[in-house]
Scaffold this active site. Structure first.
Site, PDB file in Angstrom:
ATOM      1  N   GLU A   4       0.847  -1.198   0.000  1.00 28.20           N
ATOM      2  CA  GLU A   4       0.000   0.000   0.000  1.00 28.20           C
ATOM      3  C   GLU A   4       0.883   1.250   0.000  1.00 28.20           C
ATOM      4  O   GLU A   4       1.998   1.233   0.517  1.00 28.20           O
ATOM      5  CB  GLU A   4      -0.910   0.005   1.228  1.00 28.20           C
TER       6      GLU A   4
ATOM      7  N   SER B 201      -4.019   2.041   0.841  1.00 27.72           N
ATOM      8  CA  SER B 201      -4.789   1.933   2.069  1.00 27.72           C
ATOM      9  C   SER B 201      -6.178   2.507   1.827  1.00 27.72           C
ATOM     10  O   SER B 201      -6.372   3.388   0.988  1.00 27.72           O
ATOM     11  CB  SER B 201      -4.095   2.720   3.180  1.00 27.72           C
TER      12      SER B 201
END
Length: 555
Positions: free
Chosen positions: A443, A469
């Site tokens: 992420e 995220s």
């Protein structure tokens, strides 16, 4: 009841097994009852799962009270927030499949009659659901619950604010002391990250798809009500075992469509695309990345929640919880009310007990949506032939055209973002961070937070074969497929190439002719894989494209 566990516990030949179980306190009476496995993802490395050990005690009490015998076991959990921006983040997505494998393996070994999976941090939730769908034994997936907002003066905070404060500090907009204050106050105790980030998105999915009892997921982790929620799961799982209500009875194609609609309506994380595709594969249900676009097109955005909105996950609970979102979907015709749930009631029947808090402003009415379409957009084009994912909550512009700033790993992009080397109009291209190339699709919240913190979120775009995220906001496109390691077009981009992103046309266009791209492809050689041994090497050999859920199974 025809109990699976009797294969382990009953009959003359099972005397050695009973003897070993009696050594740890189980009695003959215990072993004649349905045996319920408690898959606990408790770990002392993060706040997200920290209270799950205590919740397991309540779940076990509930199972015993309902006439069953609980047996608890553990699996792992990797914190996205803690590992973000490091080599450790590569373990996160890999852990999803390992969690699923470990729950499946333990349940097959001990032949449990049912499961209660205690989950919280991002990958534990789909990992548990994937295992349940493989095993197809009665299963409750209980979410530990969200963290409470932090407070600094009059401002409420989440972990998103810390990541964005790093960028603001690097840009000279706040001091080191101010950053430290935000760091010290953002996370006040146990619970998963507090917006509609990946954990709360997947918790919403679990209620809407029917594996989590309606109304249980949105109760915060430190709320005293959570103990009763956990206890009540005992009666629910025992009832499901008695009725032989299995995950594949619940997670039909219609239930998956309901779940996707909940992601669209709640402004949920792009990670839900990966996880629902993976769950569908384990449920033997045909689902494609294009289905997300079709459902998002017809589903309004209704929940005003972070990262792009105003409120926190705990405010959804105060508004009446995820059941209020479910009722909006049902009332608007965006969800199928005939779908079964783990309680034995249908989705529609569960709506009879919904209690919406009068005057709440978190979950909008059907007459007053935040947007007429949902928060997920699937983009294709010559940059992403298999697809890519963008969350459009909080984004008003429909196009972005700019020069490519090319980085072959996240760390280099982060350095550029925090040293003033990214300019208005740029399109960051971060590649070799895909399922194989990363491995594990790291992420990019560190990079995207730095961009937002530097005040560039409206003027800079980013695309990657990695992922984001749920706390990421802005013009950020992830899951670009095919990935660079497989020779996807993202591997052929050069510094300064012009790229156009068009949300309305659902396209990302690399403005380079076909002949030139063919020449670049002919000269391109795949980089050596970063890991030659261990779990990452094994993962790379098995993992599929992000457009197929980055799954590690070929069946």
């Amino acid at each position: 009841m025809q109990l699976r566990s009797y294969t382990i516990t009953q009959g003359r030949d099972r005397a050695p097994a009973r003897s070993m179980l009696k050594a740890i306190g189980f009695t003959d009476e215990d072993l004649r009852k349905p045996i319920i496995g408690i898959a606990n993802t408790w770990i002392e490395t993060m706040p997200c799962n920290y209270n799950l050990r205590d919740l397991a005690v309540k779940v076990k009490a509930g199972i015993r009270a309902a006439g069953g015998t609980p047996m608890e076991f553990n699996t792992i959990a990797i914190s996205d927030g803690i590992t973000m921006g490091t080599e450790g983040m590569k373990a996160s997505l890999v852990s999803r499949d390992l969690i699923a494998d470990s729950i499946e393996l333990t349940a097959r070994g001990y032949m449990f009659d049912g499961l209660v999976c205690l989950v919280a941090c991002d990958k534990t939730i789909p990992g548990a659901a994937m295992a349940a769908l493989r095993l197809n034994v009665p299963t409750v997936v209980l979410y530990g619950g969200s963290i409470l907002p932090g407070k600094l003066g009059d401002k409420e905070l989440s972990i998103q604010d810390v990541f964005e404060a790093v960028g603001a500090c690097a840009a000279g907009k706040i001091t080191d002391c101010q950053l430290k204050e935000i760091e010290d106050h953002a996370c006040p105790g146990a619970g998963a990250c507090g917006g509609q980030f990946t954990a709360n998105t997947m918790a919403t999915v679990m209620e809407i798809i029917g594996l989590c009892p309606m109304g249980m997921a949105s109760v915060p982790q430190v709320d005293p009500r959570k103990d009763q929620v956990a206890f009540d799961c005992g009666a629910i799982i025992m009832n499901a075992v008695k009725k032989d209500l299995k995950p594949r009875d619940i997670c039909t194609r219609a239930a998956f469509d309901n779940a996707i609609a909940s992601v669209a309506a709640s402004g949920g994380s792009t990670n839900a695309v990966l996880h629902l595709l993976a769950m569908a594969k384990d449920a033997d249900i045909k689902l494609t990345i294009d289905d997300f676009q079709a459902i998002s097109n017809r589903t309004p955005l209704l929940v005003d929640i972070k990262p792009a909105g105003k409120y926190f996950a705990v405010d959804v609970d105060k508004a009446g919880g995820i059941p209020v979102i479910a009722k909006r979907l049902l009332d608007g015709g965006y969800a199928d009310g005939k779908c079964a749930t783990i309680t034995g009631k249908t989705f529609k029947q569960e709506m009879a007990n919904v209690k919406e808090t009068p005057g709440q402003q978190v979950i909008h009415s059907l007459k007053n949506p935040i947007k007429k379409t949902g928060g997920i957009v699937i983009l294709k084009g010559n940059m992403a032939p298999e697809g890519s994912v963008l969350k459009v909550t909080g984004i008003e512009k429909k196009q972005h055209r700019g020069p490519a700033r090319v980085f072959n790993r996240e760390e280099d992009a982060m350095t550029a973002a925090t040293t003033g080397k990214i300019k208005s109009g740029d399109i960051l291209v971060i590649r070799y961070e895909g399922p194989k190339g990363g491995p594990g699709m790291r992420e990019m919240l560190g990079v995207t937070g730095a961009i937002v913190g530097a005040g560039l979120s409206d003027s800079v775009a980013l695309m990657t074969d990695g992922r984001f995220s749920g706390a990421t906001r802005g013009f950020m496109i992830g899951h670009v497929a095919p990935e660079a390691q497989d020779g996807g077009p993202i591997a052929m981009v050069k510094e300064g190439d012009m790229i156009t992103i068009d949300i309305e046309k659902r396209k990302i266009t690399l403005e380079v002719g076909k002949e030139e791209l063919a020449k670049r492809k002919a000269k391109w050689k795949a980089p050596k894989l970063k890991y030659k041994t261990g779990v990452f090497a094994k993962y790379v050999r098995l993992v599929s494209s992000a457009a197929q859920g980055a799954v590690t199974s070929e069946y």
